[in-house]
Design a protein around this motif. Sequence first.
Motif, short mmCIF file in Angstrom:
data_model
loop_
_atom_site.label_atom_id
_atom_site.label_comp_id
_atom_site.label_asym_id
_atom_site.label_seq_id
_atom_site.Cartn_x
_atom_site.Cartn_y
_atom_site.Cartn_z
N ASP A 276 0.82 -1.21 0.00
CA ASP A 276 0.00 0.00 0.00
C ASP A 276 0.86 1.26 0.00
O ASP A 276 0.57 2.22 -0.72
N ARG A 277 1.92 1.26 0.78
CA ARG A 277 2.79 2.45 0.85
C ARG A 277 3.40 2.74 -0.52
O ARG A 277 3.46 3.90 -0.97
N MET A 278 3.88 1.69 -1.20
CA MET A 278 4.48 1.89 -2.52
C MET A 278 3.43 2.27 -3.55
O MET A 278 3.66 3.14 -4.40
N GLU B 271 14.14 -3.17 -0.19
CA GLU B 271 15.34 -2.34 -0.17
C GLU B 271 16.60 -3.17 -0.41
O GLU B 271 17.58 -2.69 -0.97
N LYS B 272 16.57 -4.45 0.01
CA LYS B 272 17.74 -5.30 -0.13
C LYS B 272 17.45 -6.41 -1.13
O LYS B 272 16.59 -7.26 -0.90
N THR C 227 11.06 1.79 -3.14
CA THR C 227 11.46 0.64 -2.32
C THR C 227 10.84 0.75 -0.93
O THR C 227 10.45 1.83 -0.49
N ASP C 228 10.77 -0.41 -0.27
CA ASP C 228 10.21 -0.44 1.08
C ASP C 228 10.88 -1.57 1.84
O ASP C 228 11.08 -2.67 1.28
N ASN D 227 12.66 -12.47 0.06
CA ASN D 227 12.40 -11.42 1.04
C ASN D 227 11.09 -11.63 1.80
O ASN D 227 10.55 -10.69 2.37
N ALA D 228 10.61 -12.88 1.79
CA ALA D 228 9.33 -13.15 2.43
C ALA D 228 9.33 -12.77 3.91
O ALA D 228 8.33 -12.28 4.44
N ALA D 229 10.48 -12.98 4.58
CA ALA D 229 10.56 -12.70 6.01
C ALA D 229 10.43 -11.21 6.33
O ALA D 229 10.24 -10.84 7.49
N SER D 230 10.52 -10.35 5.31
CA SER D 230 10.33 -8.92 5.54
C SER D 230 8.88 -8.58 5.84
O SER D 230 8.59 -7.54 6.43
N ASP D 231 7.97 -9.45 5.42
CA ASP D 231 6.55 -9.23 5.63
C ASP D 231 6.20 -9.60 7.07
O ASP D 231 6.42 -10.74 7.49
#
Length: 947
Positions: free
Chosen positions: A186-188, A477-478, A285-286, A664-668
Amino acid sequence: MRMTFNKHTISAWKWVGTLFTFLILLTQAQAQPKLTDKLPVDPRLKVGKLSNGLTYYIQKNVRPEKKVELRLVVNAGSILEDDDQQGLAHFTEHMAFNGSKNFKKNDLVSFLQSIGVEFGADLNAYTGFDETVYILPIPTEKKENIEKGFQILEDWASTVAFENAEVDKERGVVLEESRLGKGAEDRMFRVVYPKMFDGSKYAQRLPIGKDDILKNFKYDAIKRFYKDWYRPDLMAVIVVGDIEPVEAERLVKLHFEKLKAPATSKPRAYADVPARKSSEGIVVTDPEATNPVIEIFYSYKKTKEETTVGDYREFLIRNLFTAMLSQRLQELTQKPEPPFIFGASNIGGFARGYETYQMFAYVGKSGVDVAVNALIQENERARKFGFTAAEVDRLKKILMKGIERSYNERDKTESSNLVSEYVRNFLEQEPIPGIENEYTYFKTYLDGITLEEVNAYAAKTIPTPTDNKLVVLTSPEKVDFKIPTNAELLAIADNAAKTELGAYEEKAVAASLLEKAPVAGKITAEKEIKEIGVTELTLSNGVKVILKPTEFKNDQIVMNASRFGGQYLYDPAKDRFNAEFASTVVAQMGVAQFSPVDLRKVLAGKTASVAPRISALSETLNGQCSAVDVETMLQLTYLYFTQPRKDDDLFKSFVSKQQALYQNAASDPQFTFQDSTISILYKNHPWAPKLPKPENFSLINEQRALDIYKERFGNANGFTFVLVGKFDLAKLKPLLATYLGSLPSTAQKSTFKDVGLRPVKGVVKKEIHKGTEQKSFIRLFWNGEAPYSDSEQLKIQALTEALNIKIIETLREELSGIYGGGMNGNLNKYPYNNYSIGISFPCGPENVDKLIKAALAEIEKVKANGPSVDDLNKVKETWRQQYEVNIKENTFWARQLLQSAETGSNAGEVLSYEKRIAALTPKDLKDAANKYLDMKNYVQIVLYPEK
C-alpha cells in the motif's frame, strides 16, 4: 389414399426436393449474422426501464434451484466524491447494513441469517471508483422472504437511516478495513498511483478514502453523497433465479416505481484520463516489501464501444492475441535461468471508459535489466513478426472448446454468473447477446479469422518503443541486484527494443498423449449402492473405483483419488524437502515427452487436467474434464503414474523462481508472525509445517524427489478413484480397465505414519513484534486429543459457526474493533484422533486486550448457557441452504464419496445430513464448548508492531 409413382412424379419430386434444399440454404444464409448487425440482447432476458429512469434486468434461471440472485447496482462510486467526502461512497455502502426505514440496526443481517443467507459469504457489497453494487441472494421457498428481499433493496436505494450514533460506530469498522490494506504494498502503491493517473481525478479518489476524513467527516457530508447519487436514473435492479419473470417484474415495479427522480440533479460526470505527455521511470522501495515487481503502463485510450457483430469479431481477434502473447511470456519462465518469475501483458485499467496497454513481471534472480528486456522484447517480437499459424490454430481450438462448454451448460449456468454479466452491461455497456448468439458468432467467424488479421492487430495494438510510458519498479530495499535510479530504469526500457530480434520459432510436438493404449486390466468385482446412485468397481491391480453418473452438469466430470502414504514415511533429516516438493517438481517437469508447455499444445481443443500431490499422510490426484474428454483425462492419469518426466532445465527454472519469490518473504510482518506461530505451536518438531524459504529449495535433490514420487505413485494398489459427472457407465468401464486397471501394482500395502507431531499443551501466551504499521493480529488455538465421530465433528462446526455470529455482533458491530475475522474448528481422525479450534482477527494494537476479553466472554457465555435458539437456527438454516446447493454439485459428491472411503464411514449418510443438523440442540453446543474450549489448555499469540 395410396400414392403411385411414374416418371413425371419422380421428376416433380426431384424439383420439389431441390426447391426444399434451396429454401433451407436460403433460410440458413438469412439466419447467419452479418458483421453490420447490431448485437442483440439475450432473448431469455427482460430489460426494462421505469418512468423514473431505473433500469431492471429479469431472467428466470433454475441453477441453483429455489434461489434468486438480487442486485442493486448504483452507477456512482468514489470518483463522484467531493473533497470532504473521500471514502464516503464506500462508507455509504457500510451504512446500508446499519439501519433503514424498515430495518433497524442488526435487524437486516439477523433476518437474512435466519433464512440461511450468510453475512460476508452471501450477503455483501462493494464500492469501486465508478459504482457501488449490493449483493443479495434470497431463498425462494417462502414468498414472504422474496418480498422482504425486494424491500431490502428498496431501503438500500432510498431510505438508509444514517443515524449519527451508528455513523460514529461504523467509523471504527471502516478504519479497520482501511488498516487491513496498510503495509509495504500500500505504501508503494500510494506513491505510484498518482503517476498512473497524472492529470485525472482518478489519482485522488481511491475508494477506501482518507483516514482523517473517515474519522472526522460531518454527518451532512455522507447524507449529501447519498442524496446526490442514490437516485433511480443511476440505478439498476437485477433479478436472476428461480422466480417467474412476471412476478419479478411486479415486485420491481411495486418497490421501485415509487422512487422519485429529483427535480434537479447533479450531472453524472465521468472523469477524463489524459494521454501521457512524456515517458517516466519511477523506483519505489520499502523495507517490508517481499518481491521486486516491474510494471509498464502506456497512455490510456478511450475504449471502443461494442455494438455490432463486427465488433464481436474483433473481440475474438483480441482474445486470440492476448492469449497467444501470454503463452509466449509463460514459455520464457521455463528457461533454466528465467528472465522473470512471472510475466504478463494485457489491455485493461481501472478507469471507466478507458484502457491501457500494460506489462507486468515479478523480477527474478537475473535482475531488473533482464526482466524488462524480456518483457519488452517479447512484445516487440510479436509486434514486428506476429504469431505463427500453429499458434493461431491452437488458440482457436482452445477458444472454441471454451464456448462449446458454455453452450453445453447453458441450462445449467449458475445465476451468479449471469448476474455479473448484467451488472457489467448496465455499468459499462458490455454486450449481452446470450450464449446461443455468442456460440453462433464463434462458429461463424472464429475459423475465418486469418493469421494476417491477428498479426495486423498485434502490430497496431502493441505500443512502439517511442510511445510514452510509465515504467515502475517497486522493490524490497535489499536485493541481489543493483536497484536502478528513475532515469536508469527508463533508459533500460527505452533501450530494450533496440536489440535485433528474430521471429518466434515454433517447436513441433506429438499429436497425441500416448502412441498406443496400455494393456488393459480387468474389472474383478462390481457393487451397486442404489440409495446414492453409486457403482463401485474393483480392478485387477487392487485399484478401487467409485462411480456416480449425474445430470448436474451437461459437460463436466470430476475425478478425485487418494491412498494413505505421504511425506511422513520419509526421514525428515534426509528427505524432508525432497518428499514435500516431489509432486510439485514433477508437475513443473511434465510427463512422458511433454513439458508443461508441450502438454498445453497437445491438449489444445480439449478440456482435461490432472494434478498429483503428495501430502503429509496420503497421495492424491485431482482431475476434471469435459464429458467428451474423459479418455484424455484418464490418459493423463496413466502418464502421471507411469511416466513422470525428468528435465534438468525445468528443475533449475523451478528452483530459481521459488528462491527469488521467497527471498524477502521474512520482511513481511505476517510471514514472520505465521512462522513464529508454527514454532510456538509445534516447538520446532522436524515435521512441523514450514513456510517456504529460499534455502529450502536448494535442499531439493532432483533425482531423489523424482524417486520419491515414483515410490508413491509407482504402486497403485490401494488407490481409490472417484468419478462423478456426465458419463455413460457402460462406455466408461472399458476406459477404466484400460487406463486405471493397467497401472503398476504390487502386493505391498501402503499406509500413513504417525510421526508424533502434537501441538503444545497448557496455557501459552506469546507476543511477536514485527512491522512498522499500527497493525495487530490475534490468534487463539485450542488443540487436544478426542475420539473422532461424524456427530462430534458436526457439533464442533456448529459451535464455531454460532460463535462467529456473536463475534461479528460483539467485536464488529458493538465494539467497532474489527472488520473481519472469525472462528473455525475441526475434529480429525488421522494420524490420530484430535480436535483443533482457532480464532483469528486483525485489529489495532490498542484494542488487542479488549477484543480478546470480549471474544473469550462470548465463549464463556456459550459454555454456561449454550447458544441462543435463534443463533443455532441461523446456523442450521444456512447449512440447509448450502446443502441444497451442494447436493447437486459434482465436486461435492466427489469429495464426500472419497472422504467416506478414507474414513470407512457410510457414504449414504450424506442423505441424512438435514436430519442430523435438525437434531442439534443448544445443549449439544454447550457440551462441546465445555469439552473442547478448555481455558487451561489454549495458545494465544498476538502480533504487535515493532517497539
